[in-house]
Design a protein around this motif. Structure first.
Motif, PDB file in Angstrom:
ATOM      1  N   GLN A   1     -14.968   7.542   6.437  1.00  0.00           N
ATOM      2  CA  GLN A   1     -14.586   6.865   7.746  1.00  0.00           C
ATOM      3  C   GLN A   1     -15.820   6.185   8.244  1.00  0.00           C
ATOM      4  OE1 GLN A   1     -12.956  10.194   9.842  1.00  0.00           O
ATOM      5  NE2 GLN A   1     -10.945  10.065   8.545  1.00  0.00           N
TER       6      GLN A   1
ATOM      7  N   ILE B   1       0.693  -1.326  -0.085  1.00  0.00           N
ATOM      8  CA  ILE B   1      -0.093  -0.052  -0.252  1.00  0.00           C
ATOM      9  C   ILE B   1       0.775   1.317   0.158  1.00  0.00           C
ATOM     10  CG2 ILE B   1      -1.681   1.323   1.415  1.00  0.00           C
ATOM     11  CD1 ILE B   1      -2.808  -1.253   2.318  1.00  0.00           C
TER      12      ILE B   1
ATOM     13  N   LEU C   1     -16.565   3.291   5.574  1.00  0.00           N
ATOM     14  CA  LEU C   1     -15.188   2.469   5.253  1.00  0.00           C
ATOM     15  C   LEU C   1     -14.451   2.143   6.435  1.00  0.00           C
ATOM     16  CD1 LEU C   1     -14.421   4.003   1.619  1.00  0.00           C
ATOM     17  CD2 LEU C   1     -15.842   2.021   2.295  1.00  0.00           C
TER      18      LEU C   1
ATOM     19  N   THR D   1      -6.626  -1.313  13.317  1.00  0.00           N
ATOM     20  CA  THR D   1      -7.070  -0.268  12.339  1.00  0.00           C
ATOM     21  C   THR D   1      -6.130   1.083  12.395  1.00  0.00           C
ATOM     22  OG1 THR D   1      -8.532   0.980  13.799  1.00  0.00           O
ATOM     23  CG2 THR D   1      -9.511  -0.906  12.672  1.00  0.00           C
TER      24      THR D   1
ATOM     25  N   GLU E   1      -4.703   3.766   9.785  1.00  0.00           N
ATOM     26  CA  GLU E   1      -5.011   5.042   9.288  1.00  0.00           C
ATOM     27  C   GLU E   1      -3.996   6.197   9.722  1.00  0.00           C
ATOM     28  OE1 GLU E   1      -8.644   6.290  10.840  1.00  0.00           O
ATOM     29  OE2 GLU E   1      -8.239   6.003  12.811  1.00  0.00           O
TER      30      GLU E   1
ATOM     31  N   ALA F   1     -10.149   2.607   6.125  1.00  0.00           N
ATOM     32  CA  ALA F   1      -9.835   3.072   4.571  1.00  0.00           C
ATOM     33  C   ALA F   1     -10.564   4.275   4.191  1.00  0.00           C
ATOM     34  CB  ALA F   1     -10.376   1.726   3.865  1.00  0.00           C
TER      35      ALA F   1
ATOM     36  N   LEU G   1      -7.905   6.769   4.092  1.00  0.00           N
ATOM     37  CA  LEU G   1      -6.918   6.426   2.792  1.00  0.00           C
ATOM     38  C   LEU G   1      -7.709   7.023   1.283  1.00  0.00           C
ATOM     39  CD1 LEU G   1      -4.367   5.237   2.067  1.00  0.00           C
ATOM     40  CD2 LEU G   1      -5.413   3.374   1.570  1.00  0.00           C
ATOM     41  N   VAL G   2      -8.936   6.727   1.465  1.00  0.00           N
ATOM     42  CA  VAL G   2      -9.792   7.268   0.250  1.00  0.00           C
ATOM     43  C   VAL G   2      -9.653   8.652   0.014  1.00  0.00           C
ATOM     44  CG1 VAL G   2     -12.120   7.040  -0.897  1.00  0.00           C
ATOM     45  CG2 VAL G   2     -11.133   5.052   0.145  1.00  0.00           C
TER      46      VAL G   2
END
Length: 443
Positions: free
Chosen positions: A330, A121, A333, A428, A431, A336, A339-340
């Motif tokens: 958030q 990633i 997802l 998690t 992030e 993630a 990140l998006v």
């Protein structure tokens, strides 16, 4: 906290003092401060190897080598020689019983897969940053640059053979200047019997005035026509922003502040929504916008001070729009979503803003997607409010208000109907990696 410290020291502080446009152009304070951190030495090393046959690279090599060596020693000590302790467990005592010592985590196939996925990633994000920022800005060539003229001229025809211009004819010089006042054209040619006058607009682009002047002067010399170049702008650039870079630079803290606010709230509360989440984000946006405004305006004088109070709500609007978008993503997802948000706002939005160069200098792909993303609309709203009395800001304002209103309504609905929450756990914490990319390409 470690991620935040690295981002602050090496990207925010070190990146600001890197001296990419020339170390000697930095204030003395930043020159000396930058010498302590890797970015300045990295730029010097790469530049001197590429363009100066590797001369004067001893200091950069030593500094970067010391950073690598010191980092390796610390990692080796913490990971190999220091007693291992499970997170959340009691540290081993000096003379422990075997039953009291928590077993060290074992590196199995699942751990190896997670490591590979995390590194993959990071690699993909790094490549995307490289491709996006380089492809959008490394070769600024104008396409259909809006331009005005008072009457047809062989000088204009000769220039268009080398420079792509979208020409609009105006009745007279005053009409052309009024079009510039509305931020509609990047320059204008005023043909005359004795001489031709080229008007260039430094507040619209830092590249276009020189590009126009060079190409028109070449054409004038070839045709033997006299030409004078004059700058014209309804409001001149601030004295401490002679190249018109400040508005582009302002975008970075606004965009980063938006998604970081939402991310930090989710991390500390364990939830992407809450009874007062939207209120907290809006309150943060108002205060953060004020702080950025005071720093850039009254303190550093990066734009005309008479625009200070009209700039404040625009800055807050940009921060709030990004923050609410991040909060919704958030919620839907989990980690993630951060990140998006970074991908949409920083990887695709910021390169497509046009920045100080101007939209005509973007390649086709970046020109086409920019109107739909926050950064370009934020830049146009700021620039045209500061230097063009708010002309040409309607579309940008509407888009930014939609980016605020739609996610805000969605966030309120998600909270009201108590939709399932993706928990915030140690797993998690990926992030936090979003905080390591707060600065995209500087204009």
């Amino acid at each position: 906290m470690g991620t935040l410290a690295v981002a602050t020291l090496f990207i925010i502080v070190g990146g600001s003092a890197a001296g990419g446009v020339g170390i000697t152009l930095l204030p003395d304070y930043w020159q000396h401060l930058g010498a302590v951190f890797p970015p300045q030495h990295a730029i010097t090393l790469v530049r001197n190897v590429i363009y100066f046959n590797g001369n004067n690279i001893a200091t950069p090599l030593i500094v970067l080598g010391l950073y690598a060596l010191a980092g390796g020693i610390v990692i080796g000590y913490l990971g190999r020689w220091q007693p291992v302790k499970r997170v959340g467990a009691t540290a081993p005592s000096d003379t422990p019983d075997a039953a009291d010592v928590p077993a060290a985590p074992t590196a199995g196939p699942k751990t190896a897969v997670r490591v590979l996925v995390a590194l993959a990633i990071a690699g993909v994000m790094q490549c995307l940053f490289t491709v996006n920022y380089m492809s959008s800005a490394h070769e600024p060539v104008a396409t259909d640059m809006p331009f005005g003229t008072v009457s047809p001229s062989p000088l204009l025809a000769a220039t268009r053979s080398n420079l792509s211009l979208k020409v609009t004819q105006y009745a007279n010089e005053q009409a052309a200047k009024e079009a510039i006042d509305r931020a509609e054209i990047y320059g204008a040619l005023i043909p005359g019997q004795a001489s031709n006058t080229l008007l260039v607009v430094p507040t619209l682009s830092d590249v276009a005035p020189l590009d126009l002047a060079v190409n028109f002067e070449i054409a004038a010399k070839k045709l033997g026509h006299p030409l004078s170049v004059k700058q014209y702008a309804p409001h001149p650039l601030a004295k401490k922003d002679p190249f018109g870079l400040v508005v582009s630079l302002m975008l970075i803290p606004l965009l980063v502040g938006g998604y970081m606010a939402s991310t930090m709230l989710r991390t500390v509360t364990g939830s992407a929504t809450g009874r007062r989440r939207l209120t907290a984000l809006l309150g943060f946006s108002v205060l953060a916008g004020l702080l950025v405004n005071l720093v850039v305006g009254p303190w550093l004088q990066g734009y005309p001070l008479e625009k200070c109070w009209i700039v404040w709500p625009i800055l807050s609007l940009v921060i709030a729009g990004v923050a609410t978008v991040a909060a919704v993503l958030q919620k839907l997802l989990g980690a993630a979503g951060t990140l998006v948000t970074v991908i949409v706002v920083m990887l695709f939005g910021n390169p497509s803003s046009g920045g100080a160069n101007g939209v005509p200098y973007l390649p086709a792909f970046w020109r086409d997607i920019g109107p739909f993303l926050p950064p370009r609309n934020a830049y146009l709203l700021l620039r045209n409010t500061i230097y063009f009395d708010g002309h040409g800001t309607t579309q940008a304002l509407v888009v930014l208000l939609l980016y605020l209103a739609v996610p805000a309504i969605a966030l309120a609905l998600l909270d009201r109907f108590r939709t399932p929450e993706i928990p915030v756990t140690r797993e998690t914490e990926a992030e936090a990696t979003a905080l390591t990319v707060p600065v995209g390409g500087l204009p």
